[in-house]
Write a protein that holds these residues in place. Structure first.
Motif, PDB file in Angstrom:
ATOM      1  N   GLN A   1      -1.560  -4.652  -8.881  1.00 51.07           N
ATOM      2  CA  GLN A   1      -0.933  -3.361  -8.661  1.00 51.07           C
ATOM      3  C   GLN A   1      -0.825  -2.616  -9.976  1.00 51.07           C
ATOM      4  OE1 GLN A   1       0.143  -2.100  -5.721  1.00 51.07           O
ATOM      5  NE2 GLN A   1      -0.404  -3.844  -4.482  1.00 51.07           N
TER       6      GLN A   1
ATOM      7  N   GLN B   1       4.435  -6.020   2.809  1.00 47.82           N
ATOM      8  CA  GLN B   1       4.652  -5.179   1.634  1.00 47.82           C
ATOM      9  C   GLN B   1       6.150  -4.969   1.404  1.00 47.82           C
ATOM     10  OE1 GLN B   1       2.581  -3.956  -0.564  1.00 47.82           O
ATOM     11  NE2 GLN B   1       4.079  -2.749  -1.705  1.00 47.82           N
TER      12      GLN B   1
ATOM     13  N   TRP C   1      -5.644  -1.074   4.232  1.00 47.81           N
ATOM     14  CA  TRP C   1      -4.936  -2.347   4.123  1.00 47.81           C
ATOM     15  C   TRP C   1      -5.866  -3.517   4.435  1.00 47.81           C
ATOM     16  CZ3 TRP C   1      -0.922  -3.860   1.665  1.00 47.81           C
ATOM     17  CH2 TRP C   1       0.134  -2.995   1.411  1.00 47.81           C
TER      18      TRP C   1
ATOM     19  N   HIS D   1       8.263   4.311  -3.985  1.00 51.17           N
ATOM     20  CA  HIS D   1       7.292   4.499  -2.906  1.00 51.17           C
ATOM     21  C   HIS D   1       7.868   5.409  -1.822  1.00 51.17           C
ATOM     22  CE1 HIS D   1       5.035   0.529  -3.955  1.00 51.17           C
ATOM     23  NE2 HIS D   1       4.540   1.576  -4.592  1.00 51.17           N
TER      24      HIS D   1
ATOM     25  N   MET E   1       0.648   4.427   5.272  1.00 59.12           N
ATOM     26  CA  MET E   1       0.336   3.261   4.459  1.00 59.12           C
ATOM     27  C   MET E   1       1.568   2.383   4.257  1.00 59.12           C
ATOM     28  SD  MET E   1      -2.672   2.430   3.063  1.00 59.12           S
ATOM     29  CE  MET E   1      -3.532   3.799   2.322  1.00 59.12           C
TER      30      MET E   1
ATOM     31  N   PHE F   1       1.829  -6.269   6.794  1.00 57.56           N
ATOM     32  CA  PHE F   1       1.176  -6.899   5.652  1.00 57.56           C
ATOM     33  C   PHE F   1       2.152  -7.416   4.591  1.00 57.56           C
ATOM     34  CE2 PHE F   1      -1.867  -3.989   7.564  1.00 57.56           C
ATOM     35  CZ  PHE F   1      -2.981  -4.799   7.692  1.00 57.56           C
TER      36      PHE F   1
ATOM     37  N   GLY G   1       2.106  -1.316   5.818  1.00 56.50           N
ATOM     38  CA  GLY G   1       2.321  -2.368   4.835  1.00 56.50           C
ATOM     39  C   GLY G   1       3.574  -3.166   5.101  1.00 56.50           C
TER      40      GLY G   1
ATOM     41  N   ARG H   1      -7.555  -7.646   2.380  1.00 57.06           N
ATOM     42  CA  ARG H   1      -7.269  -8.970   2.936  1.00 57.06           C
ATOM     43  C   ARG H   1      -8.321  -9.960   2.467  1.00 57.06           C
ATOM     44  NH1 ARG H   1      -3.757  -9.335   8.096  1.00 57.06           N
ATOM     45  NH2 ARG H   1      -4.166 -11.479   7.527  1.00 57.06           N
TER      46      ARG H   1
ATOM     47  N   GLY I   1      -4.178  -1.352  -5.459  1.00 52.25           N
ATOM     48  CA  GLY I   1      -3.403  -1.620  -4.256  1.00 52.25           C
ATOM     49  C   GLY I   1      -3.415  -0.414  -3.332  1.00 52.25           C
ATOM     50  N   PRO I   2      -3.243  -0.645  -2.031  1.00 51.84           N
ATOM     51  CA  PRO I   2      -3.322   0.448  -1.055  1.00 51.84           C
ATOM     52  C   PRO I   2      -2.259   1.528  -1.243  1.00 51.84           C
ATOM     53  CG  PRO I   2      -3.548  -1.673   0.034  1.00 51.84           C
ATOM     54  CD  PRO I   2      -3.125  -1.957  -1.378  1.00 51.84           C
ATOM     55  N   ASN I   3      -1.030   1.130  -1.610  1.00 51.53           N
ATOM     56  CA  ASN I   3       0.038   2.123  -1.700  1.00 51.53           C
ATOM     57  C   ASN I   3      -0.237   3.170  -2.771  1.00 51.53           C
ATOM     58  OD1 ASN I   3       1.765   1.372   0.384  1.00 51.53           O
ATOM     59  ND2 ASN I   3       2.765  -0.189  -0.841  1.00 51.53           N
TER      60      ASN I   3
END
Length: 300
Positions: free
Chosen positions: A3, A120, A173, A126, A110, A118, A114, A177, A251-253
């Motif tokens: 991240q 998160q 996301w 955020h 997202m 996932f 998450g 994986r 990272g996705p976020n």
């Protein structure tokens, strides 16, 4: 999952929105010349052919793709079959600027996916960043008049792009994986082509349904050919490559907030090619979106 946002990663995550803004403008230009589902199918079919010389081994019977066909079927549906097709469909009733601004709701999608699916961890920055981006979306949907929100009258394009954004958030996301075969994950062209194998099938199915539902036509000519070349190489191959690397590194976020740069580029390109000049409420929305990126990208 790493991240960390480095300058190189920031560049990667900026290239994709620039190319996707061009994709939105091109989709608007092609409205009425190529049906939206068909445009999406042609785009990905061309991109797949371009990658085929270096990725043909994926189609062999013993390829590591086939044991993981379920995963790549889902990735192909979300990232290739649904997202761009819905965006092109949205552009029939909306402008590139509005479509890309509505898509700025991605951080909320997202974060939601998450946290729910996932594992998160939700952080304050955020949440603040997502709220700023959502505020930007509300500004453009209301056209700067908050009384408009009370009427809740969304054009069809707004709905389509919201569904597309949710699909893209889930797709992003799923990108991070673990468990993909090393031969595919270690080769960016193979990883993208593995999604295209099934994504082209999905988009072809949707295009077939489009032609079966009502008579369609394609106004073949140099504008259409140039548009197909651009969207197949730039927003498809190059942008997906940059986005995939950026998501894996940051990272996705964090990556999701960079996607909100797309409206900034769409405003400039729309002014240049479509004569759709930004208005005052667009500037407010831009400021809120950029604020969301700044807040979320800061280190704790």
């Amino acid at each position: 999952m790493q991240q960390r946002l480095t300058p190189a990663t920031a560049v990667l995550l900026t290239i994709s929105p620039l190319l996707w803004a061009g994709n939105a403008v091109t989709g608007r230009l092609m409205a009425g010349q190529v049906p939206p589902m068909t445009l999406n199918f042609l785009r990905w079919a061309i991109a797949f052919v371009l990658l085929l010389p270096s990725t043909a081994w994926l189609l062999r019977p013993g390829s590591p793709l086939w044991p993981r066909w379920r995963r790549f079927t889902v990735l192909g549906l979300l990232g290739v079959g649904c997202y761009n097709a819905l965006q092109y469909l949205a552009l029939k009733t909306s402008t590139p600027l509005n479509v890309t601004l509505v898509a700025a709701s991605m951080p909320a999608w997202m974060l939601g996916f998450g946290v729910l699916f996932f594992g998160q961890r939700l952080t304050l920055r955020h949440v603040v960043g997502a709220l700023l981006s959502i505020a930007g979306v509300l500004v453009v949907l209301s056209r700067g008049d908050w009384d408009v929100l009370l009427q809740v009258r969304l054009v069809p394009g707004d709905f389509f792009v919201l569904v597309a954004t949710a699909a893209w958030a889930l797709y992003s996301w799923l990108l991070v994986r673990p468990g993909d075969p090393a031969e595919i994950r270690g080769d960016w062209a193979a990883f993208l082509a593995a999604q295209m194998v099934f994504g082209v099938a999905w988009s072809g199915l949707f295009a077939a349904g489009e032609w079966a539902a009502a008579p369609q036509h394609i106004a073949w000519g140099w504008p259409v050919l140039l548009a197909l070349t651009y969207i197949a190489i730039g927003p498809a191959i190059v942008a997906y490559r940059c986005w995939g690397l950026g998501v894996q590194r940051a990272g996705p976020n964090i990556a999701s907030f960079f996607s909100n740069l797309t409206p900034l580029f769409a405003a400039v390109l729309s002014t240049a090619f479509l004569g759709e000049a930004p208005r005052a409420f667009h500037a407010i929305a831009f400021a809120l979106i950029v604020g969301g990126i700044v807040v979320t990208s800061r280190r704790a």
